[in-house]
Motif scaffolding. Structure first.
Motif, PDB file in Angstrom:
ATOM      1  N   MET A   1       0.857  -1.178   0.000  1.00 48.52           N
ATOM      2  CA  MET A   1       0.000   0.000   0.000  1.00 48.52           C
ATOM      3  C   MET A   1       0.895   1.231   0.000  1.00 48.52           C
ATOM      4  SD  MET A   1      -2.971   1.196   2.717  1.00 48.52           S
ATOM      5  CE  MET A   1      -2.177   0.402   4.031  1.00 48.52           C
ATOM      6  N   GLN A   2       0.590   2.171  -0.848  1.00 52.74           N
ATOM      7  CA  GLN A   2       1.319   3.424  -0.926  1.00 52.74           C
ATOM      8  C   GLN A   2       0.629   4.491  -0.081  1.00 52.74           C
ATOM      9  OE1 GLN A   2       4.200   4.046  -2.707  1.00 52.74           O
ATOM     10  NE2 GLN A   2       4.240   1.867  -3.108  1.00 52.74           N
ATOM     11  N   GLY A   3       1.417   5.385   0.505  1.00 55.42           N
ATOM     12  CA  GLY A   3       0.839   6.539   1.187  1.00 55.42           C
ATOM     13  C   GLY A   3       0.324   7.520   0.146  1.00 55.42           C
ATOM     14  N   GLY A   4      -0.625   8.304   0.508  1.00 57.04           N
ATOM     15  CA  GLY A   4      -1.176   9.282  -0.418  1.00 57.04           C
ATOM     16  C   GLY A   4      -1.182  10.654   0.203  1.00 57.04           C
ATOM     17  N   PRO A  21      -5.274   3.320  -3.050  1.00 51.58           N
ATOM     18  CA  PRO A  21      -5.500   1.973  -3.570  1.00 51.58           C
ATOM     19  C   PRO A  21      -4.600   0.971  -2.865  1.00 51.58           C
ATOM     20  CG  PRO A  21      -4.203   3.255  -5.127  1.00 51.58           C
ATOM     21  CD  PRO A  21      -4.601   4.182  -4.018  1.00 51.58           C
ATOM     22  N   GLY A  22      -5.097  -0.258  -2.781  1.00 51.02           N
ATOM     23  CA  GLY A  22      -4.309  -1.315  -2.162  1.00 51.02           C
ATOM     24  C   GLY A  22      -5.002  -2.652  -2.311  1.00 51.02           C
ATOM     25  N   SER A  23      -4.512  -3.637  -1.577  1.00 51.73           N
ATOM     26  CA  SER A  23      -5.116  -4.956  -1.624  1.00 51.73           C
ATOM     27  C   SER A  23      -5.172  -5.539  -0.223  1.00 51.73           C
ATOM     28  CB  SER A  23      -4.339  -5.880  -2.563  1.00 51.73           C
ATOM     29  OG  SER A  23      -3.010  -6.025  -2.100  1.00 51.73           O
ATOM     30  N   PHE A  24      -6.087  -6.499  -0.043  1.00 44.22           N
ATOM     31  CA  PHE A  24      -6.274  -7.172   1.237  1.00 44.22           C
ATOM     32  C   PHE A  24      -6.912  -8.523   0.953  1.00 44.22           C
ATOM     33  CE2 PHE A  24      -8.929  -7.823   5.137  1.00 44.22           C
ATOM     34  CZ  PHE A  24      -7.881  -7.980   6.033  1.00 44.22           C
ATOM     35  N   ALA A  27      -7.901  -9.285  -2.615  1.00 50.63           N
ATOM     36  CA  ALA A  27      -8.883  -8.393  -3.244  1.00 50.63           C
ATOM     37  C   ALA A  27      -8.253  -7.018  -3.411  1.00 50.63           C
ATOM     38  CB  ALA A  27     -10.142  -8.281  -2.393  1.00 50.63           C
ATOM     39  N   ASN A  28      -8.507  -6.384  -4.541  1.00 50.94           N
ATOM     40  CA  ASN A  28      -8.057  -5.015  -4.769  1.00 50.94           C
ATOM     41  C   ASN A  28      -9.164  -4.057  -4.352  1.00 50.94           C
ATOM     42  OD1 ASN A  28      -5.552  -5.679  -5.889  1.00 50.94           O
ATOM     43  ND2 ASN A  28      -6.524  -6.108  -7.842  1.00 50.94           N
ATOM     44  N   GLY A  29      -8.767  -2.882  -3.869  1.00 43.54           N
ATOM     45  CA  GLY A  29      -9.753  -1.907  -3.444  1.00 43.54           C
ATOM     46  C   GLY A  29      -9.120  -0.634  -2.945  1.00 43.54           C
ATOM     47  N   THR A  30      -9.788   0.019  -2.003  1.00 39.06           N
ATOM     48  CA  THR A  30      -9.348   1.301  -1.468  1.00 39.06           C
ATOM     49  C   THR A  30      -9.250   1.230   0.051  1.00 39.06           C
ATOM     50  OG1 THR A  30     -10.436   2.465  -3.278  1.00 39.06           O
ATOM     51  CG2 THR A  30      -9.896   3.772  -1.326  1.00 39.06           C
ATOM     52  N   TRP A  31      -8.118   1.655   0.568  1.00 45.35           N
ATOM     53  CA  TRP A  31      -7.949   1.817   2.014  1.00 45.35           C
ATOM     54  C   TRP A  31      -8.403   3.219   2.384  1.00 45.35           C
ATOM     55  CZ3 TRP A  31      -6.960  -1.971   5.310  1.00 45.35           C
ATOM     56  CH2 TRP A  31      -6.333  -3.122   4.839  1.00 45.35           C
ATOM     57  N   HIS A  44     -11.338   6.377  11.814  1.00 44.33           N
ATOM     58  CA  HIS A  44     -11.928   5.540  10.768  1.00 44.33           C
ATOM     59  C   HIS A  44     -10.791   4.865  10.020  1.00 44.33           C
ATOM     60  CE1 HIS A  44     -14.687   4.282   7.569  1.00 44.33           C
ATOM     61  NE2 HIS A  44     -13.777   4.703   6.727  1.00 44.33           N
ATOM     62  N   PHE A  45     -10.894   3.538   9.886  1.00 47.26           N
ATOM     63  CA  PHE A  45      -9.927   2.767   9.108  1.00 47.26           C
ATOM     64  C   PHE A  45     -10.702   1.615   8.489  1.00 47.26           C
ATOM     65  CE2 PHE A  45      -6.583  -0.562   8.786  1.00 47.26           C
ATOM     66  CZ  PHE A  45      -5.771   0.096   7.892  1.00 47.26           C
ATOM     67  N   ASN A  46     -10.701   1.537   7.147  1.00 39.77           N
ATOM     68  CA  ASN A  46     -11.542   0.561   6.479  1.00 39.77           C
ATOM     69  C   ASN A  46     -10.943   0.200   5.124  1.00 39.77           C
ATOM     70  OD1 ASN A  46     -13.816  -1.066   6.306  1.00 39.77           O
ATOM     71  ND2 ASN A  46     -15.054   0.502   5.338  1.00 39.77           N
ATOM     72  N   PHE A  47     -11.251  -0.995   4.656  1.00 36.03           N
ATOM     73  CA  PHE A  47     -10.886  -1.424   3.313  1.00 36.03           C
ATOM     74  C   PHE A  47     -12.165  -1.704   2.543  1.00 36.03           C
ATOM     75  CE2 PHE A  47      -9.995  -4.782   0.196  1.00 36.03           C
ATOM     76  CZ  PHE A  47      -9.029  -4.149  -0.565  1.00 36.03           C
ATOM     77  N   ILE A  48     -12.299  -1.101   1.371  1.00 37.45           N
ATOM     78  CA  ILE A  48     -13.457  -1.302   0.503  1.00 37.45           C
ATOM     79  C   ILE A  48     -12.980  -2.024  -0.761  1.00 37.45           C
ATOM     80  CG2 ILE A  48     -15.321  -0.186  -0.787  1.00 37.45           C
ATOM     81  CD1 ILE A  48     -15.532   0.248   2.205  1.00 37.45           C
ATOM     82  N   ALA A  49     -13.425  -3.265  -0.959  1.00 40.42           N
ATOM     83  CA  ALA A  49     -13.032  -4.026  -2.139  1.00 40.42           C
ATOM     84  C   ALA A  49     -13.778  -3.538  -3.372  1.00 40.42           C
ATOM     85  CB  ALA A  49     -13.303  -5.505  -1.916  1.00 40.42           C
ATOM     86  N   ASN A  50     -13.110  -3.603  -4.515  1.00 41.37           N
ATOM     87  CA  ASN A  50     -13.755  -3.216  -5.784  1.00 41.37           C
ATOM     88  C   ASN A  50     -14.713  -4.298  -6.219  1.00 41.37           C
ATOM     89  OD1 ASN A  50     -12.226  -0.910  -5.829  1.00 41.37           O
ATOM     90  ND2 ASN A  50     -10.710  -1.756  -7.198  1.00 41.37           N
TER      91      ASN A  50
END
Length: 50
Positions: A1-4, A21-24, A27-31, A44-50
């Motif tokens: 995961m890259q910092g933004g 963007p990242g993966s978990f 699955a690819n998605g958004t952190w 708030h800390f969450n991962f949303i899969a595409n």
């Protein structure tokens, strides 16, 4: 995961938000990360899969 680059959070008066963007678990998605700068706390800390 890259910092933004953080942006001002829409709900916290003194909060910053990162959406990167990242993966978990294969699955690819958004952190999503939101930090309250008044208390230096993650609110708030969450991962949303595409």
């Amino acid at each position: 995961m890259q910092g933004g680059t953080p942006i001002k959070d829409a709900h916290l008066s003194n909060g910053l938000r990162w959406d990167v963007p990242g993966s978990f678990r294969d699955a690819n998605g958004t952190w999503e990360l939101v930090v309250d700068l008044n208390s230096n706390t993650i609110v708030h800390f969450n991962f949303i899969a595409n």
